[in-house]
Write a protein that holds these residues in place. Structure first.
Motif, short mmCIF file in Angstrom:
data_model
loop_
_atom_site.label_atom_id
_atom_site.label_comp_id
_atom_site.label_asym_id
_atom_site.label_seq_id
_atom_site.Cartn_x
_atom_site.Cartn_y
_atom_site.Cartn_z
N THR A 149 0.85 -1.19 0.00
CA THR A 149 0.00 0.00 0.00
C THR A 149 0.89 1.24 0.00
O THR A 149 1.79 1.37 0.83
N LYS A 150 0.65 2.11 -0.95
CA LYS A 150 1.46 3.32 -1.05
C LYS A 150 0.93 4.38 -0.09
O LYS A 150 -0.27 4.69 -0.09
N VAL A 151 1.82 4.89 0.75
CA VAL A 151 1.45 5.91 1.72
C VAL A 151 2.24 7.17 1.40
O VAL A 151 3.44 7.25 1.68
N SER A 152 1.59 8.13 0.78
CA SER A 152 2.27 9.38 0.44
C SER A 152 2.06 10.37 1.57
O SER A 152 0.94 10.56 2.04
N ILE A 153 3.14 10.98 1.99
CA ILE A 153 3.09 11.93 3.11
C ILE A 153 3.53 13.30 2.62
O ILE A 153 4.71 13.51 2.34
N PHE B 273 7.67 9.99 0.79
CA PHE B 273 7.78 11.30 1.46
C PHE B 273 7.78 12.43 0.44
O PHE B 273 8.49 12.36 -0.57
N VAL B 274 6.99 13.46 0.70
CA VAL B 274 6.97 14.63 -0.19
C VAL B 274 7.16 15.90 0.67
O VAL B 274 6.20 16.51 1.14
N PRO B 275 8.43 16.29 0.91
CA PRO B 275 8.72 17.41 1.80
C PRO B 275 8.59 18.76 1.09
O PRO B 275 9.56 19.28 0.54
N THR C 100 -0.75 16.03 4.70
CA THR C 100 -1.81 15.28 4.04
C THR C 100 -1.26 13.89 3.74
O THR C 100 -0.14 13.74 3.25
N ILE C 101 -2.05 12.89 4.11
CA ILE C 101 -1.64 11.49 3.93
C ILE C 101 -2.55 10.88 2.87
O ILE C 101 -3.79 10.89 3.02
N ILE C 102 -1.96 10.37 1.80
CA ILE C 102 -2.74 9.83 0.69
C ILE C 102 -2.37 8.37 0.45
O ILE C 102 -1.19 8.04 0.35
N TYR C 103 -3.38 7.51 0.40
CA TYR C 103 -3.17 6.08 0.19
C TYR C 103 -3.42 5.73 -1.28
O TYR C 103 -4.47 6.07 -1.83
N ASP C 104 -2.43 5.06 -1.86
CA ASP C 104 -2.54 4.59 -3.25
C ASP C 104 -3.02 5.69 -4.19
O ASP C 104 -3.86 5.45 -5.08
N ASP C 105 -2.52 6.88 -3.99
CA ASP C 105 -2.73 8.02 -4.89
C ASP C 105 -4.16 8.57 -4.94
O ASP C 105 -4.49 9.35 -5.83
N ASN D 147 -8.30 12.29 8.01
CA ASN D 147 -8.58 12.61 9.41
C ASN D 147 -8.08 11.50 10.34
O ASN D 147 -7.45 11.76 11.35
N GLU D 148 -8.39 10.28 9.98
CA GLU D 148 -8.04 9.14 10.81
C GLU D 148 -6.51 8.99 10.95
O GLU D 148 -6.00 8.67 12.02
N SER D 149 -5.82 9.25 9.85
CA SER D 149 -4.36 9.04 9.82
C SER D 149 -3.62 9.88 10.85
O SER D 149 -2.61 9.43 11.40
N LEU D 150 -4.11 11.07 11.11
CA LEU D 150 -3.38 11.98 11.99
C LEU D 150 -3.26 11.45 13.42
O LEU D 150 -2.28 11.71 14.10
N TYR D 151 -4.29 10.73 13.89
CA TYR D 151 -4.26 10.24 15.27
C TYR D 151 -4.40 8.73 15.38
O TYR D 151 -4.13 8.16 16.44
N TYR D 152 -4.86 8.09 14.32
CA TYR D 152 -5.02 6.63 14.32
C TYR D 152 -4.44 6.08 13.03
O TYR D 152 -5.13 5.45 12.23
#
Ligand SMILES: *[C@@H]1O[C@H](CO)[C@@H](O)[C@H](O)[C@H]1NC(C)=O
Length: 214
Positions: free
Chosen positions: A29-33, A65-67, A176-181, A189-194
């Motif tokens: 699973t791609k996790v873009s941050i 990672f996308v800084p 912003t966290i994006i899964y599989d583009d 919302n969930e990603s930030l704390y869970y």
């Protein structure tokens, strides 16, 4: 005595092993941050959500990672990249150093450890802190330094900028966290704390152990 059929089995087995590992790799699973170096929410996410749970999830996720974050970029009349960052020029410095380190392609573990080390430090834009994190995670500081001072660093940061600016929907929150583009506000919302719960909802069976606890 080595029987020819044993050799045949050996060949079949190594074929199966390689097919299996290809399938594994394909199902990550791609996790873009999308983040920025001096943003408190980015720091919290990387330090408190990503880093502590990475080990338990790493075989199933591809971290991207996308800084760059809420920066803007333009080209000057002499063709040089100019960047403005939400938290001022030190943030641009931190982002660019991270872009240069990521370009060394030291592998996902090294990248996650390095980025987490920098983002957990007293000042993620401080070159001494960045150098310590780079060296302790096997990065070549000389190469990072040259990249940072030269055009390469600007080009790398601009590429992250282009990716960030082309997001659809547009980037609103950092990180912003994006899964599989595919952006999904609920998962964001969930990603930030869970984070674990969010990742687990994107994985296929069999789920890693950590998903059963959350
Ligand atoms: C996500 O969080 C924001 C800010 O807390 C909230 O306004 C929004 O309604 C939430 N969206 C979803 C889909 O949970």
């Amino acid at each position: 005595m080595f029987h020819p059929s044993a050799l045949f089995l050996l060949v079949i087995c190594s074929f199966l092993v390689s097919v299996t590992s290809v399938e594994r790799a394909a199902s990550l699973t791609k996790v873009s941050i999308y983040y920025e170096s001096l943003c408190p929410d980015s720091i919290d996410f990387i330090r408190d959500e990503l880093f502590p749970n990475y080990e338990a999830l790493k075989d199933r996720i591809f971290i991207d990672f996308v800084p760059y974050g809420k920066a803007s970029q333009s080209k000057s009349s002499n063709g040089e990249w100019l960047f403005r960052c939400q938290h001022g020029s030190p943030e641009c410095r931190g982002n660019k150093y991270q872009a240069c380190a990521l370009a060394q392609k030291k592998g996902q573990d090294a990248n996650v450890n390095f980025v987490s080390c920098v983002m957990s430090s007293a000042d993620p834009s401080d070159s001494e802190e960045i150098r310590n994190c780079a060296v302790s995670n096997g990065f070549d500081w000389q190469v990072i330094s040259l990249c940072y001072q030269g055009d390469r660093g600007n080009e790398l940061l601009a590429q992250y900028g282009t990716r960030t600016h082309s997001l659809n929907p547009k980037l609103r929150f950092v990180p912003t966290i994006i899964y599989d583009d595919v952006f999904d506000q609920t998962l964001q919302n969930e990603s930030l704390y869970y984070f674990v719960k969010a990742v687990c909802s994107k994985l296929s069976q069999p789920l890693p152990n950590i998903c059963r606890k959350n």
